[in-house]
Write a protein that holds these residues in place. Structure first.
Motif, short mmCIF file in Angstrom:
data_model
loop_
_atom_site.label_atom_id
_atom_site.label_comp_id
_atom_site.label_asym_id
_atom_site.label_seq_id
_atom_site.Cartn_x
_atom_site.Cartn_y
_atom_site.Cartn_z
N ALA A 80 20.06 57.23 16.82
CA ALA A 80 18.60 57.13 16.75
C ALA A 80 18.14 57.06 15.30
O ALA A 80 17.23 56.28 14.97
CB ALA A 80 17.96 58.32 17.46
N GLY A 81 18.75 57.84 14.43
CA GLY A 81 18.40 57.80 13.02
C GLY A 81 18.72 56.46 12.38
O GLY A 81 17.97 55.96 11.54
N ALA A 82 19.82 55.86 12.78
CA ALA A 82 20.19 54.55 12.24
C ALA A 82 19.19 53.48 12.66
O ALA A 82 18.78 52.65 11.83
CB ALA A 82 21.59 54.18 12.71
N PHE A 83 18.79 53.49 13.92
CA PHE A 83 17.80 52.50 14.37
C PHE A 83 16.44 52.74 13.72
O PHE A 83 15.75 51.79 13.35
CB PHE A 83 17.67 52.51 15.89
N PHE A 84 16.05 54.00 13.55
CA PHE A 84 14.79 54.30 12.87
C PHE A 84 14.85 53.81 11.42
O PHE A 84 13.89 53.24 10.91
CB PHE A 84 14.50 55.80 12.91
N TYR A 104 13.61 57.15 22.89
CA TYR A 104 12.48 58.09 22.95
C TYR A 104 12.23 58.55 24.38
O TYR A 104 12.07 59.74 24.64
CB TYR A 104 11.23 57.43 22.36
N PHE A 105 12.17 57.61 25.33
CA PHE A 105 11.91 57.99 26.71
C PHE A 105 13.06 58.78 27.31
O PHE A 105 12.85 59.65 28.15
CB PHE A 105 11.58 56.75 27.56
N GLN A 106 14.28 58.49 26.88
CA GLN A 106 15.43 59.27 27.34
C GLN A 106 15.32 60.70 26.87
O GLN A 106 15.62 61.64 27.60
CB GLN A 106 16.73 58.63 26.85
N ARG A 107 14.86 60.90 25.63
CA ARG A 107 14.67 62.26 25.10
C ARG A 107 13.57 62.99 25.86
O ARG A 107 13.70 64.17 26.16
CB ARG A 107 14.32 62.21 23.63
N LEU A 108 12.49 62.29 26.18
CA LEU A 108 11.42 62.91 26.95
C LEU A 108 11.93 63.35 28.32
O LEU A 108 11.62 64.46 28.79
CB LEU A 108 10.25 61.95 27.13
N HIS A 109 12.71 62.50 28.96
CA HIS A 109 13.26 62.83 30.27
C HIS A 109 14.23 64.00 30.18
O HIS A 109 14.22 64.89 31.04
CB HIS A 109 13.97 61.60 30.84
N ALA A 110 15.04 64.06 29.14
CA ALA A 110 15.99 65.15 28.98
C ALA A 110 15.28 66.47 28.72
O ALA A 110 15.71 67.52 29.18
CB ALA A 110 16.95 64.83 27.83
#
Length: 70
Positions: free
Chosen positions: A17-21, A60-66
Motif C-alpha cells: 500500500a505504501g508503494a502504491f501511495f 482502502y476498502f479491504q482495510r475498511l472491511h477488515a
C-alpha cells in the motif's frame, strides 16, 4: 507459531500500500512540476494514475472491511 510470523502478511500489505501511495504521489508531483515548467498540461500522460488509483481504492476498502470484522 510465533507472533512475528503471523504478522508478516499484514506487514507485506502495508509495504505494498505504501508503494502504491508513493507511486501516485510521485506521479502527481511530476505532473504539477511539468505544468509549472511548461505552463500547460499537454504532453504529460497520467496513465499511471488510471492503474494505481483503483488498486489503492481496493486496498482502502479491504482495510475498511477488515476493521469492521474486528
Amino acid at each position: 507459531m510465533s507472533n512475528q510470523s503471523t504478522d508478516l502478511p499484514k506487514a507485506q500489505n502495508e509495504y505494498i500500500a505504501g508503494a502504491f501511495f508513493g507511486l501516485v504521489t510521485l506521479d502527481l508531483f511530476m505532473f504539477l512540476t511539468h505544468c509549472l515548467i511548461n505552463g500547460t498540461t499537454t504532453g504529460y500522460s497520467l496513465s499511471t494514475l488510471v492503474i494505481t488509483l483503483p488498486i489503492l481504492a481496493v486496498i482502502y476498502f479491504q482495510r475498511l472491511h477488515a476493521q469492521q470484522d474486528h
